[in-house]
Design an enzyme around this catalytic site. Structure first.
Site, PDB file in Angstrom:
ATOM      1  N   SER A 144      -5.132   8.603  -6.785  1.00  0.00           N
ATOM      2  CA  SER A 144      -5.651   9.945  -6.503  1.00  0.00           C
ATOM      3  C   SER A 144      -6.650  10.330  -7.585  1.00  0.00           C
ATOM      4  CB  SER A 144      -4.512  10.969  -6.491  1.00  0.00           C
ATOM      5  OG  SER A 144      -5.001  12.299  -6.490  1.00  0.00           O
ATOM      6  N   TYR A 157       2.853  14.625 -11.084  1.00  0.00           N
ATOM      7  CA  TYR A 157       2.089  13.788 -10.145  1.00  0.00           C
ATOM      8  C   TYR A 157       0.950  13.027 -10.824  1.00  0.00           C
ATOM      9  CZ  TYR A 157      -0.631  12.795  -5.868  1.00  0.00           C
ATOM     10  OH  TYR A 157      -1.329  12.194  -4.847  1.00  0.00           O
TER      11      TYR A 157
END
Length: 257
Positions: A144, A157
């Site tokens: 990501s 995350y």
């Protein structure tokens, strides 16, 4: 410049996607199936996997938990024996909950580590012997843009995605000389069950189908890093080069912190 063999003809190729019951994984599996690939989808949600194979004749599923190393080993061995080879392996399992240091949750942080990163290591343990024996095939990790630099609400995350980016870079150095392709996928915001929990406007939001197309385009061009949408990700890449003081100030201004 192409850093990997260009993947343009999917007819008859075997593609295994781990974490493909929803979102980017499912959309990519559907796109590969439409192009003639022999698609195998894995996830915990048996009902979702059954629905996928019913809608995509000729595909198959192996239900498993990405944090179960023995299940991944058994699945990889089974697929290699039945299909003879693995042409594409994609790790797209993911877990996300917004977290800040003022509300730190150790169990939740460790859950991110297990699903987002340790599961990828389990997959490597399962498929690297197959890919090295073949001296071909392609391994892709879905990370990501949250892994580029620290971002608000990304305490649990972001570090796992940064780890995947570094892991993919190191894998490329080791596997490219053996004929095995490696790519890392760095999406911006994509409309998935994970991002549905966000309570802020997500700039340049894509559908899972648009994300899948960007991934196929990247594989067709032989790219190592596949990031999208570029109108958003190129801006984030530019922020990486800023001095720390400038970067932190820019992020605070952009997010209102």
């Amino acid at each position: 410049m192409a850093l990997n063999p260009k993947l343009t003809d999917w007819q008859g190729r075997t593609a295994w996607l781990v974490g493909a019951s929803t979102g980017i994984g499912r959309a990519t599996a559907a796109a590969l199936h439409a192009r003639g690939a022999r698609v195998i989808v894995s996830a915990r949600n048996v009902q979702a996997l059954e629905a996928f194979t019913a809608q995509h004749p000729g595909s198959e599923f192996i239900a498993l938990d990405a944090t179960n190393r023995e299940a991944l080993r058994a699945a990889a061995q089974d697929l290699a024996e039945r299909h003879g080879r693995l042409d594409l392996v994609v790790y797209c399992a993911g877990h996300y909950r917004a977290m800040r240091a003022t509300a730190f949750d150790l169990d939740e942080a460790l859950r991110h580590q297990q699903v987002n990163y340790v599961g990828a290591l389990y997959l490597l343990d399962a498929v690297l012997p197959v890919l090295q024996r073949q001296r071909s095939g392609h391994l892709s990790l879905v990370a990501s843009v949250a892994g580029y630099r620290g971002l608000p609400n990304s305490l649990a995350y972001g570090p796992t995605k940064a780890a995947l980016i570094n892991l993919a870079e190191t894998l490329y150095l080791d596997l490219e000389p053996l004929g095995v392709g490696v790519s890392v996928i760095n999406p911006g915001f994509v409309e998935t069950p994970l991002t549905a929990q966000n309570r802020f406007r997500m700039p340049a939001l894509l559908t899972p189908e648009q994300a899948a197309q960007a991934m196929l385009d990247g594989w067709a061009r032989g790219r190592f890093e596949i990031h999208f949408p570029r109108r958003f990700t190129l801006w984030l890449k530019a922020l990486r080069s800023l001095r720390d003081s400038v970067y932190f100030a820019a992020v605070r201004r952009a997010t209102g912190l």
